[in-house]
Design an enzyme around this catalytic site. Structure first.
Site, short mmCIF file in Angstrom:
data_model
loop_
_atom_site.label_atom_id
_atom_site.label_comp_id
_atom_site.label_asym_id
_atom_site.label_seq_id
_atom_site.Cartn_x
_atom_site.Cartn_y
_atom_site.Cartn_z
N ASN A 9 0.86 -1.18 0.00
CA ASN A 9 0.00 0.00 0.00
C ASN A 9 0.90 1.24 0.00
OD1 ASN A 9 -1.89 1.98 0.44
ND2 ASN A 9 -2.40 1.35 2.54
N TRP A 10 1.06 1.81 -1.19
CA TRP A 10 1.98 2.95 -1.30
C TRP A 10 1.35 4.26 -0.83
CZ3 TRP A 10 3.92 1.44 -6.92
CH2 TRP A 10 4.71 0.31 -6.82
N LYS A 11 0.09 4.21 -0.48
CA LYS A 11 -0.65 5.39 0.03
C LYS A 11 -0.42 6.59 -0.91
CE LYS A 11 -0.32 3.39 4.61
NZ LYS A 11 -0.33 3.56 6.05
N HIS A 100 -9.82 1.55 4.57
CA HIS A 100 -8.57 1.73 5.33
C HIS A 100 -8.82 2.70 6.49
CE1 HIS A 100 -4.47 2.77 6.38
NE2 HIS A 100 -4.10 1.67 5.74
N GLU A 102 -7.18 5.04 7.61
CA GLU A 102 -6.89 6.45 7.32
C GLU A 102 -8.08 7.11 6.65
OE1 GLU A 102 -3.20 5.65 5.27
OE2 GLU A 102 -2.28 5.12 7.18
N GLU A 172 -5.89 -4.66 10.80
CA GLU A 172 -4.90 -3.62 11.00
C GLU A 172 -5.20 -2.84 12.28
OE1 GLU A 172 -2.71 -2.43 7.22
OE2 GLU A 172 -4.49 -1.19 7.29
N GLY A 178 2.17 2.53 10.83
CA GLY A 178 3.18 3.56 10.62
C GLY A 178 4.03 3.90 11.83
N SER A 219 2.96 -1.95 10.53
CA SER A 219 4.40 -1.96 10.84
C SER A 219 5.06 -3.32 10.60
CB SER A 219 4.64 -1.46 12.27
OG SER A 219 4.28 -0.09 12.35
N GLY A 241 4.69 1.53 4.93
CA GLY A 241 6.03 2.13 4.89
C GLY A 241 7.11 1.24 4.28
P1 PGA Z 1 2.49 0.45 7.77
O1 PGA Z 1 1.05 0.70 7.07
O2 PGA Z 1 3.03 -0.83 7.23
O3 PGA Z 1 3.31 1.64 7.39
O4 PGA Z 1 2.24 0.37 9.24
C1 PGA Z 1 0.16 -0.36 6.89
C2 PGA Z 1 -1.13 0.18 6.31
O5 PGA Z 1 -1.55 1.28 6.68
O6 PGA Z 1 -1.76 -0.46 5.45
#
Ligand code: PGA
Length: 257
Positions: A9-11, A100, A102, A172, A178, A219, A241
């Protein structure tokens, strides 16, 4: 070992050129490394989808799949700024991340919206990767299982699964995303078991086996990947990340060879 899925997931981090560069680096590093144990899904920004498809149509020895980071719940119409499942299919997507944390936190995405997105994705033969997970406050209050079960049930409300339709549930825990500090693998496994039990409340056992995968996100990196993928109940990982660094992501994929 069962095949594990790796979702990158490159966001909102990479533009078109950067996405192509990273994909080329990954392709090169994994070229002579046919890993049947890993299904790799790259989720760039919308603007990079078509370019990525072009690149992968030329050469794709590692069998990378393309996923989007979101989809709207209507097929077409006056929905300024939104993107339809057909547009994603046209851009080569086979997967789409839905709900997600976010988006739930920053854009007010609700369980009802997530449910509509899951349904329209399945109708269009896209595999929804449905994100569920508790916040730190919810965990402190001791309601993590309640929250995760509710998000799972609501996301799947009225969903009919048949043929080859697939759904991926990504557990998640919001508070570790993150942060560089994943939850303990046994902690993730607890939630995975609980999600599977929740699925069994609404689908027969063979349907859960056939149509669902449950993956962990939060993470995950080269140093802890094996702790998660080694577990029978964890079908793969959703990586933020660490998926932005070619070396790190390749290390993760090679770790499960
Ligand atoms: P992260 O993000 O690996 O940077 O914790 C995971 C995600 O939000 O899908």
């Amino acid at each position: 070992m069962k095949q594990k899925i790796f979702v990158a997931n490159w966001k909102m981090n990479l533009g078109v050129a950067e996405s192509l560069k990273l994909t080329e680096e990954l392709g090169l590093a994994l070229r002579s490394f046919a890993n049947k144990n890993a299904e790799i899904v790259l989720c760039p920004s919308f603007t990079a989808l078509a370019a990525l498809l072009g690149l992968l149509q030329e050469e794709n020895p590692s069998g990378f799949k393309i996923g989007a980071q979101d989809v709207f719940w209507e097929e077409k119409g006056a929905f300024t700024g939104e993107i339809s499942p057909k547009m994603l299919l046209e851009a080569g997507c086979e997967y789409v991340i839905v709900g997600h944390s976010e988006r739930r936190a920053n854009l007010g995405e609700t369980d009802e919206m997530v449910n509509k997105k899951v349904k329209i994705s399945l109708e269009n033969e896209l595999v929804p990767i449905v994100c569920v997970g508790e916040t730190f406050e919810e965990r402190q209050k001791g309601i993590r299982d309640v929250v995760v079960a509710r998000q799972t049930l609501k996301a799947l409300d009225g969903v009919k699964l048949f043929g080859n339709k697939k759904v991926i549930i990504a557990y998640e825990p919001v508070w570790v995303i993150g942060t560089g500090q994943a939850v303990l693998p046994e902690d993730a496994e607890h939630s995975h078991r609980m999600i599977r039990e929740t699925l069994l409340e609404i689908f027969p056992v063979d349907a859960v086996e056939k149509h669902f995968k449950i993956i962990y996100g939060g993470s995950v990196d080269g140093s802890n990947i094996k702790d998660f993928t080694e577990r029978e109940n964890i079908d793969g990982v959703l990586v933020g990340g660490a998926s932005l660094k070619a070396g790190e992501f390749v290390k993760m994929i090679k770790a499960i060879a």
